[in-house]
Design an enzyme around this catalytic site. Structure first.
Site, PDB file in Angstrom:
ATOM      1  N   HIS A  51     -46.011  16.226  10.582  1.00 23.98           N
ATOM      2  CA  HIS A  51     -45.462  17.316   9.780  1.00 23.98           C
ATOM      3  C   HIS A  51     -44.788  18.823  10.253  1.00 23.98           C
ATOM      4  CE1 HIS A  51     -49.690  15.857   8.237  1.00 23.98           C
ATOM      5  NE2 HIS A  51     -49.951  15.970   9.298  1.00 23.98           N
TER       6      HIS A  51
ATOM      7  N   ARG B  63     -31.208  11.743  12.722  1.00 27.54           N
ATOM      8  CA  ARG B  63     -29.903  11.844  12.952  1.00 27.54           C
ATOM      9  C   ARG B  63     -29.481  11.717  14.247  1.00 27.54           C
ATOM     10  NH1 ARG B  63     -27.939  17.273  13.832  1.00 27.54           N
ATOM     11  NH2 ARG B  63     -29.464  18.651  14.006  1.00 27.54           N
TER      12      ARG B  63
ATOM     13  N   GLU C 130       6.892 -11.279 -18.775  1.00 28.38           N
ATOM     14  CA  GLU C 130       6.106  -9.998 -19.109  1.00 28.38           C
ATOM     15  C   GLU C 130       5.756  -9.867 -20.450  1.00 28.38           C
ATOM     16  OE1 GLU C 130       5.290  -8.180 -16.408  1.00 28.38           O
ATOM     17  OE2 GLU C 130       6.178  -9.751 -15.322  1.00 28.38           O
TER      18      GLU C 130
ATOM     19  N   GLY D 169      10.433  -0.836  -5.889  1.00 29.84           N
ATOM     20  CA  GLY D 169      10.051  -2.115  -6.408  1.00 29.84           C
ATOM     21  C   GLY D 169       8.987  -3.027  -5.585  1.00 29.84           C
TER      22      GLY D 169
ATOM     23  N   ALA E  27       0.776  -1.326  -0.030  1.00 29.85           N
ATOM     24  CA  ALA E  27       0.026   0.000  -0.015  1.00 29.85           C
ATOM     25  C   ALA E  27       0.805   1.236   0.024  1.00 29.85           C
ATOM     26  CB  ALA E  27      -0.789   0.010   1.129  1.00 29.85           C
ATOM     27  N   ALA E  28       2.076   1.231  -0.500  1.00 28.49           N
ATOM     28  CA  ALA E  28       2.804   2.265  -0.515  1.00 28.49           C
ATOM     29  C   ALA E  28       3.043   3.344  -1.879  1.00 28.49           C
ATOM     30  CB  ALA E  28       4.144   1.858  -0.096  1.00 28.49           C
TER      31      ALA E  28
ATOM     32  N   ASN F  40      -0.801 -12.991 -14.823  1.00 22.86           N
ATOM     33  CA  ASN F  40      -0.383 -12.739 -13.155  1.00 22.86           C
ATOM     34  C   ASN F  40      -1.104 -11.696 -12.700  1.00 22.86           C
ATOM     35  OD1 ASN F  40       0.961 -12.890 -10.891  1.00 22.86           O
ATOM     36  ND2 ASN F  40       2.878 -11.749 -11.718  1.00 22.86           N
TER      37      ASN F  40
ATOM     38  N   TYR G 182     -39.605  20.085  14.313  1.00 18.44           N
ATOM     39  CA  TYR G 182     -38.276  19.642  14.842  1.00 18.44           C
ATOM     40  C   TYR G 182     -38.157  19.210  16.209  1.00 18.44           C
ATOM     41  CZ  TYR G 182     -33.333  20.032  16.600  1.00 18.44           C
ATOM     42  OH  TYR G 182     -31.939  19.735  17.297  1.00 18.44           O
TER      43      TYR G 182
END
EC number: 2.7.7.23
Length: 449
Positions: A362, A332, A154, A77, A9-10, A169, A365
């Site tokens: 209706h 929420r 390759e 690499g 993951a670099a 691969n 709040y």
């Protein structure tokens, strides 16, 4: 046998053209690398080492302490990247999976089959392969007469015959752990890129007479790596299709699967119907025989059996059995609705509890409130919970009736079976069975005009 994993993951992910670290781009609402970690966790992998680069802190913030980390400060690499895990795994005995952090579609089932094939063949290396209709750019798998891998060629080095091979691969491998780190010490960087390539370990093992096996994934699609926004969209589509088909087979009806988005951690009961435009994300649970949508967004919430949520947004909340929400409602921050409650159009509920049978149909709040059972909140009723500095609680007890356009100035309590007349602004507690009227008496002037 112990199983370990190294997650690559670099990479900088320059083709994503984004400030966000590549492996943190979401697929189905979850970062790609989190998908990989979750599948390995499901598989029961003993230790997972994530190889991180310049975005290390961002990755650590997402994955936390569930994995271990190794830093690849220079990208030299894939072989060099795996070598960074040696201080963590170098002394372990067992099998090590090497998986790219940008392969969110890989499943634990495929990885399990790969490990099983590796064990059955007695191989030191097993390559996960796939059959691609268009293999351009991929390394080709050349198998010997025994079915094992003879070599990996390759694309740029393949001859005319090898270019016809469709088995490629995927970049996912299983290695004998001890052999892996010994072989990595022999890998050279005498190539055009000046990098240390992980596939060179295969050549080293082959030269030592070791068996190199291969296991083919059931689909090429599952193995794709996400390197740009086009591939990201393809992965999103594939994940959505896979997830939706899973739930359809579990007895959930999708009116339009193409416009319905279900996250990987969502659970849905049978005989629930999902209408177009529905999004269910995060740790959301939907019960049986529910109706969700159209155009509803539910995240990190629980919806009990036979509830209805139409054209509404629900976040971090709980909806009870046979409750009705919407259209155009917003729940929420720990809104909790009891059984047979009703939250209607243009009602917002925040950090509040509604008891069984209560309703706000209706234009209201309701914030920081506790509502008892069988309470009616009339159209336009408001809990006034904020004085500019602090939030305050409103309590409305069982069987109370709140008329239209009522302001309840918190902190305030309305007692059981009490009535608050329409148009009132209530600042004092209302006793049980009481009537509160807090408004100016009407003045009428006849023949005014």
């Amino acid at each position: 046998m112990n199983h370990f994993a190294v997650i690559l993951a670099a990479g900088k992910g320059t083709r994503m053209k984004s400030k966000l670290y590549k492996v943190l781009h979401p697929v189905a609402g979850k970062p790609m690398v989190q998908h990989v970690v979750d599948q390995l966790t499901t598989l029961g992998v003993t230790r997972q080492v994530v190889i991180v680069g310049h975005g290390a802190e961002s990755v650590k913030e997402v994955l936390g302490t569930s994995v271990e980390y190794a830093l690849q400060s220079e990208q030299l690499g894939t072989g060099h990247a795996v070598q960074m895990a040696e201080p963590v795994l170098g002394q372990e005995k067992g099998s090590t999976l090497v998986v790219c952090g940008d392969t969110p579609l890989l499943t634990s089932e495929t990885l399990q089959s790969l490990l099983q094939h590796h064990a059955e063949t007695g191989a030191k290396v097993t390559v996960l392969t796939a059959h691609a209709d268009d293999a351009t750019g991929y390394g080709r798998i050349v198998r010997g007469e025994d079915g094992n891998v003879s070599k990996i060629v390759e694309h740029k080095d393949a001859n005319a015959e090898e270019l016809l091979i469709k088995e490629i691969n995927t970049g996912t491998y299983v290695f004998d752990n001890e052999m892996l780190f010994e072989a990595l010490k022999q890998v050279k960087n005498d190539n055009v890129q000046g990098e240390y390539y992980l596939p060179d370990v295969i050549e080293i093992a082959k030269a030592d007479g070791e068996t190199i096996a291969a296991y083919a994934a059931s689909t090429f699609e599952e193995t794709i790596g996400v390197n740009d926004r086009v591939a990201l969209a393809q992965a999103e589509t594939s994940m959505r299709k896979r997830t939706n088909e899973h739930w359809m087979r579990q007895g959930v009806t999708f009116i339009d699967p193409a416009s319905t988005y279900i996250g990987p951690d969502v659970v849905i009961g049978s005989d629930t119907v999902l209408y177009p435009g529905t999004q269910l994300l995060g740790n959301t649970t939907i019960g049986s025989e529910c109706i969700i949508g159209p155009n509803s967004d539910i995240r990190n919430s629980e919806v009990a059996d036979q509830a209805v949520v139409r054209q509404s947004v629900v976040t971090d909340s709980k909806i009870g059995p046979a409750a009705q929400v919407g259209p155009f409602a917003h729940l929420r921050q720990q809104a909790v609705l009891g059984a047979n409650t009703r939250i209607g159009n243009f009602v917002e509920v925040k950090k509040s509890t509604f008891g069984e049978g209560s309703k706000s149909a209706h234009l209201s709040y309701v914030g920081d409130a506790t509502i008892g059972t069988n309470v009616n909140l009339g159209c336009g009723s408001i809990t006034v919970n904020y004085d500019g500095t602090n939030k305050f609680q409103t309590v409305i007890e069982d069987d109370a009736f709140i008329g239209c356009n009522v302001n309840l100035i918190a902190p305030v309590t309305v007692g059981k079976n009490a009535l608050v007349a329409a148009g009132s602004t209530v600042t004092d507690d209302v006793p049980e069975n009481g009537l509160a009227i807090a408004r100016e008496r009407q003045t009428t002037k006849p023949d005014y005009r």
